[in-house]
Design a protein around this motif. Structure first.
Motif, short mmCIF file in Angstrom:
data_model
loop_
_atom_site.label_atom_id
_atom_site.label_comp_id
_atom_site.label_asym_id
_atom_site.label_seq_id
_atom_site.Cartn_x
_atom_site.Cartn_y
_atom_site.Cartn_z
N GLY A 113 1.89 32.77 25.71
CA GLY A 113 0.42 32.90 25.81
C GLY A 113 0.45 33.50 26.44
O GLY A 113 1.14 34.31 27.36
N SER A 114 -1.04 33.85 26.45
CA SER A 114 -1.60 34.92 27.24
C SER A 114 -3.02 34.49 28.04
O SER A 114 -3.99 33.65 27.50
CB SER A 114 -1.55 36.59 26.51
OG SER A 114 -3.32 36.04 25.88
N ILE A 115 -3.30 35.78 28.97
CA ILE A 115 -4.53 35.15 29.66
C ILE A 115 -5.71 35.40 28.87
O ILE A 115 -7.40 35.32 28.94
CB ILE A 115 -4.44 36.21 30.84
CG1 ILE A 115 -5.46 36.37 31.50
CG2 ILE A 115 -4.43 37.71 30.81
CD1 ILE A 115 -5.89 36.35 33.22
N GLU A 116 -5.54 36.55 27.92
CA GLU A 116 -6.77 36.66 26.82
C GLU A 116 -7.21 35.25 25.39
O GLU A 116 -7.34 35.96 24.69
CB GLU A 116 -6.71 38.14 26.22
CG GLU A 116 -6.50 39.36 26.67
CD GLU A 116 -6.19 40.57 26.27
OE1 GLU A 116 -7.19 40.43 25.35
OE2 GLU A 116 -5.24 40.95 26.72
N GLY A 117 -6.07 34.26 26.01
CA GLY A 117 -6.21 32.97 24.50
C GLY A 117 -5.40 33.07 23.89
O GLY A 117 -5.22 32.06 22.88
N ASP A 118 -4.17 33.89 23.24
CA ASP A 118 -3.05 34.06 22.54
C ASP A 118 -2.41 32.59 22.73
O ASP A 118 -1.92 32.39 23.93
CB ASP A 118 -2.40 35.21 22.38
CG ASP A 118 -2.94 36.02 22.59
OD1 ASP A 118 -4.08 36.56 21.45
OD2 ASP A 118 -2.96 37.63 23.21
N GLY A 119 -2.46 32.26 21.96
CA GLY A 119 -1.60 30.91 21.62
C GLY A 119 0.16 31.33 21.80
O GLY A 119 0.51 31.98 21.58
N ALA A 120 1.14 29.99 22.19
CA ALA A 120 1.94 29.96 22.24
C ALA A 120 2.75 30.14 21.46
O ALA A 120 2.74 29.92 20.23
CB ALA A 120 2.78 29.28 23.52
N ALA A 121 3.81 30.66 21.41
CA ALA A 121 4.90 30.64 19.77
C ALA A 121 5.45 29.28 19.77
O ALA A 121 5.09 28.64 20.92
CB ALA A 121 5.83 31.17 20.22
N ALA A 122 5.41 28.67 18.29
CA ALA A 122 6.11 27.09 18.12
C ALA A 122 7.26 26.93 19.53
O ALA A 122 7.97 27.96 19.42
CB ALA A 122 7.02 27.37 16.94
N MET A 123 7.69 26.06 19.42
CA MET A 123 8.33 25.43 19.98
C MET A 123 9.64 25.22 19.57
O MET A 123 10.30 25.66 20.77
CB MET A 123 8.06 24.25 20.72
CG MET A 123 8.42 23.06 19.52
SD MET A 123 8.13 21.35 19.60
CE MET A 123 6.35 20.75 19.56
N ARG A 124 10.44 25.58 18.46
CA ARG A 124 11.50 26.13 18.05
C ARG A 124 11.48 27.62 18.53
O ARG A 124 13.08 27.98 18.32
CB ARG A 124 11.47 25.93 16.31
CG ARG A 124 10.41 27.20 15.71
CD ARG A 124 10.86 26.77 14.06
NE ARG A 124 9.47 27.50 13.54
CZ ARG A 124 8.53 27.42 13.10
NH1 ARG A 124 7.41 26.23 13.88
NH2 ARG A 124 8.00 27.72 12.64
N TYR A 125 10.39 28.64 18.10
CA TYR A 125 11.04 29.56 19.16
C TYR A 125 10.96 30.01 20.60
O TYR A 125 12.25 30.78 21.01
CB TYR A 125 9.79 30.37 19.08
CG TYR A 125 10.18 30.78 17.25
CD1 TYR A 125 10.58 31.03 16.42
CD2 TYR A 125 8.61 30.09 16.73
CE1 TYR A 125 10.45 30.94 14.70
CE2 TYR A 125 8.50 30.48 14.78
CZ TYR A 125 9.48 30.63 14.24
OH TYR A 125 9.27 30.89 12.96
N THR A 126 10.20 29.49 21.56
CA THR A 126 10.98 28.93 22.96
C THR A 126 11.70 28.19 23.46
O THR A 126 12.53 27.33 23.10
CB THR A 126 8.95 29.22 23.70
OG1 THR A 126 8.95 27.74 23.36
CG2 THR A 126 7.97 29.86 22.94
N GLU A 127 11.87 29.10 24.47
CA GLU A 127 12.66 28.77 25.89
C GLU A 127 12.26 28.35 27.13
O GLU A 127 11.09 28.62 27.62
CB GLU A 127 14.21 29.31 26.08
CG GLU A 127 14.64 29.56 24.27
CD GLU A 127 16.08 30.42 24.76
OE1 GLU A 127 16.34 31.37 24.93
OE2 GLU A 127 17.33 30.27 23.33
N ALA A 128 13.00 27.41 28.10
CA ALA A 128 12.45 27.21 29.39
C ALA A 128 13.69 26.79 30.27
O ALA A 128 14.91 25.84 29.46
CB ALA A 128 11.25 26.30 29.40
N ARG A 129 13.22 26.69 31.84
CA ARG A 129 14.26 26.26 32.49
C ARG A 129 12.74 24.93 33.82
O ARG A 129 12.25 26.00 33.84
CB ARG A 129 15.51 26.88 32.66
CG ARG A 129 14.54 27.84 33.61
CD ARG A 129 16.22 28.88 33.64
NE ARG A 129 16.16 29.96 34.13
CZ ARG A 129 16.87 30.78 34.23
NH1 ARG A 129 18.23 30.68 33.88
NH2 ARG A 129 16.45 32.50 34.81
N LEU A 130 13.96 25.13 34.61
CA LEU A 130 13.46 24.78 35.37
C LEU A 130 12.55 25.56 36.75
O LEU A 130 13.94 26.56 37.16
CB LEU A 130 14.07 23.60 36.73
CG LEU A 130 13.40 22.50 35.83
CD1 LEU A 130 15.28 20.34 36.36
CD2 LEU A 130 12.25 22.17 35.56
#
Length: 749
Positions: A113-130
């Motif tokens: 997502g972005s500060i301008e209100g764009d939503g995040a991509a679907a969870m199947r596309y994004t990745e994360a870690r601590l």
């Protein structure tokens, strides 16, 4: 023969209202405690806590590869948070957004997502870690029994009741949540300042709010901006409730040709998301409604590097006045409502900044106590084993003799722990006598039996001795920490200073006392204009001279033509009994051939539900009286001054079910009106027989109608005026009808 007896049903009678009350209270408390509000200790809502703990359990560390967000969400939902994937992923996304969090707790990879209100991509596309901070300050000591673990929703797993967070996360990252009957809204603060505040409290527990604000002067929003009411912050931080006035940061840039432009480089925290688009629309509206003529163009040049909204000004524009106009009329100046509400000991409580820090510090002492109690227990175990091994090295020949002479491990362990020598073959009586004096503990005996022969090498024994000395030093240190609160405080402060050094950053938000934005509005020059509205509902105003030049075409093409002042208001009376007010200044003023703007867009009038009955300007009726007539022949006269109201829509008259307004017109009192019904009944009465009533009244009956009959038209005749209508192809002269009494049947034509 087997007989089964049906168990009798037991009906429990209860009061329905009591059952509903209890059920609703249970639901409300569940939302408050288990979903919407953060805990005072770790500053996290349950969904955030569970998501971070699940990432910790999955081993998604800051120095390990990213993992798919869908994996994290699915695992969290299956193990700890059974409330749907959207809430979990939403929480994960926010934890990774640096424009919402004071310190991000999740390292996101992909479109978050972005500060301008764009939503995040679907969870199947994004990745994360601590993030490293999360791992070190939020999850580091979970293996040291520092917090209680509770069963998850289906009692198949254990989850921490609270995370052992070592920094005051509730203040650093703030919180927003809507529960049942209460909300929380805590602003973000600067990481280093909050650490300083905690250390100051630990050194002086009697510190007050004003003294605390020397370390934590106010919120520090990730979007920067300016806090404009510095003097009010003390009261807000004392009570935990109040409003913070925040402004965007505006710079004036010089461009070629002597022109200037306003550049917005920082926005209020409340503007992030869709409100940036709303701000741009509000600026467009200022231009369209002629609130300002100084703006030439506006462009949003924001990027990953930061916010940059450019407003181009005409030459000679007053930049300072326009800046104040933006503060006054748009979201460039906004308020952040503060309500520092969090869960304390299982119940919601609103607190000031000092009580929040007090609870955090108490939690740190509790964590440290449990941590060092666990570490001390482990060191004491090590000490016991080390002392056993050191003693074993001194009598290693005897131990070897016991092991070789024993038939099994049980016999050898009994000899080592209790000196029992039965069944063990010894080489000498002295060995037998020495074995009887052995009194190793169970733990020492196990270590001896598991000891490898290479441990008997001289260097290994020396290493064992050094390790034992270190263990004794640790035990002394842990005992000192546990028995001396000052020593414990010193350890906590040392950790906090290390976190500040590594993760602290400069303040982004400026705190100041700024004057109220004052806009010098240009005085509107009053002038006569002509209001034009075509049959499609498109309206505009034109200059009187332009109307005179095009009078014939204007009268032919438009349904309503009114001459009025540009400072006047247009009154729109509808068949639903409503009156809609429209400022003439809100109408587009232009050329005769300009299209105009639909009335629906400028007022509360709804063309799909209402029809025009009468349109006039407010100035034309304020000193006159209006006659109202409906389909059911209800009549009344209302003083025109009653319609000089501030509301954009007001009830012009009261209608009975199924009735509609048919006629509205100003009257002097010497006229007559003719009512015409669907069944061709006509009744002519004098206007002065109709009583004057308030606009909220129904009126009186003007004509007695037969069942199923209704009025189709009402005609107003001035004194001596002639008029006619047509019935079944035959003309009816209205002025020749006999003037009868009100509330009679009339004459059939």
């Amino acid at each position: 023969m087997r007989i089964t007896m049906k168990q009798e049903e037991q009906i429990i009678r209860t009061e329905y209202s009591e059952l509903m009350q209890k059920s609703y209270i249970d639901y409300a408390m569940s939302v408050i405690i288990s979903r919407a509000l953060p805990d005072i200790r770790d500053g996290l809502k349950p969904v955030q806590r569970r998501t971070l703990y699940d990432m910790y359990e999955l081993g998604i560390r800051y120095d390990k590869p990213y993992r798919k967000s869908a994996r994290i969400v699915g695992d969290t939902m299956g193990k700890y948070h059974p409330h749907g994937d959207s809430s979990i992923y939403g929480a994960l996304v926010v934890l990774a957004q640096d424009f919402k969090m004071g310190q991000t707790l999740v390292d996101g990879h992909g479109n978050f997502g972005s500060i301008e209100g764009d939503g995040a991509a679907a969870m199947r596309y994004t990745e994360a870690r601590l993030q490293k901070l999360t791992q070190e300050a939020f999850l580091a000591d979970l293996d040291k029994d520092v917090v209680d673990f509770v069963p998850n929703f289906d009692e198949t797993e254990k989850e921490p009741e609270v995370l052992p967070v070592k920094v005051p996360n509730l203040l650093i990252n703030g919180a927003e949540g809507i529960a049942v009957g209460m909300t929380t809204s805590i602003p973000t603060h600067n990481f280093g300042e909050v650490i300083d505040g905690v250390i100051a409290y630990m050194k002086n527990p009697d510190i007050n709010t004003e003294q605390m604000m020397q370390y934590i002067p106010g919120p520090d929003f990730p979007t920067g901006g300016v806090i404009a009411n510095k003097d009010e912050l003390t009261a807000i931080y004392s009570t935990g409730v109040g409003k913070i006035k925040i402004r965007g940061k505006v710079e004036v840039e010089q461009v070629k040709g002597g022109k200037e432009r306003l550049v917005i480089t920082e926005i209020p925290y409340t503007m992030i998301g869709a409100n940036i688009g709303k701000f741009l629309n509000d600026v467009y509206s200022l231009v369209e409604t002629k609130k300002t003529n100084d703006i030439v163009d506006i462009t949003n040049q924001s990027s990953k590097e930061g916010i940059r909204i450019v407003i181009e000004l005409r030459k000679g524009a007053d930049a300072a006045n326009l800046e104040n106009l933006l503060y006054k009329k748009t979201k460039l100046e906004d308020t952040f409502g503060v309500n520092m509400l969090a869960v304390v000991d299982g119940r919601p409580e609103t607190m000031g900044i000092v009580p929040i820090i007090r609870h955090h510090v108490n939690f740190q002492y509790e964590l440290a106590k449990r941590k060092y109690t666990t570490l001390l227990a482990k060191e004491l175990e090590k000490k016991e084993v080390q002392e056993g091994l050191i003693h074993a090295c001194d009598v290693i020949d005897l131990i070897i003799e016991i092991l070789r002479g024993s038939a099994n491990v049980k016999m050898a362990r009994a000899c080592l722990t209790e000196g029992i020598i039965e069944g063990i073959a010894f080489k000498s009586a002295q060995s037998q006598k020495d074995a009887q004096s052995l009194r190793f503990t169970e733990r020492q005996a196990d270590a001896i039996l598991e000891m490898r022969l290479y441990k008997l090498i001289g260097l290994e024994i020396e290493a064992l001795m050094k390790e034992h000395e270190k263990t004794l030093a640790n035990i002394a240190e842990y005992n000192e920490i546990l028995s001396n609160r000052a020593a414990m405080a010193k350890v906590i402060i040392r950790e906090l200073e290390a976190y500040k050094k590594e993760y602290g950053r400069p303040r982004r938000t400026v705190i100041d006392n700024l004057k109220e934005a004052v806009v010098e509005e240009k005085k509107i020059e009053e002038m006569d204009v002509v209001f034009l509205m075509d049959r499609f509902g498109y309206a505009k105003t034109i200059d009187v001279a332009a109307y005179e030049r095009n009078r014939e075409a204007a009268d032919a093409e438009n349904r309503y033509v009114l001459t009025c002042k540009n400072t006047d208001k247009i009154c729109i009376f509808t068949n639903k009994g409503q009156m809609h007010l429209l400022k003439v200044l809100d109408l587009p003023f232009g050329k005769f051939r300009d299209k105009g703007t639909p009335i629906d867009n400028l007022s509360n009038y709804n063309s799909s539900e209402e029809n025009f009955v009468y349109i006039t300007n407010l100035g034309a009726i304020c000193n006159h009286r209006l006659i109202f007539g409906t389909k059911t022949a209800m009549l009344k006269i209302v003083d025109g001054s009653e319609f000089d109201v501030a509301k954009r829509t007001t009830a012009a008259t009261k209608l009975t079910d199924g009735d509609e307004v048919l006629f509205v017109h100003p009257v002097a009192g010497n006229e007559t009106i003719v009512m015409q019904s669907e069944r061709d009944f006509f009744l002519r009465i004098a206007v002065d027989t109709i009583p004057e009533k308030k606009k909220g009244a129904v009126g009186v009956r003007g004509m007695r109608l037969a069942d199923g009959d209704a009025l189709t038209a009402i005609h107003l005749l001035g004194e001596g005026e002639s008029a006619q209508t047509e019935v079944k192809g035959k003309p009816v002269m209205l002025n020749r009808l006999h003037v009868a009494g009100r509330d009679t049947k009339g004459t059939k034509k």
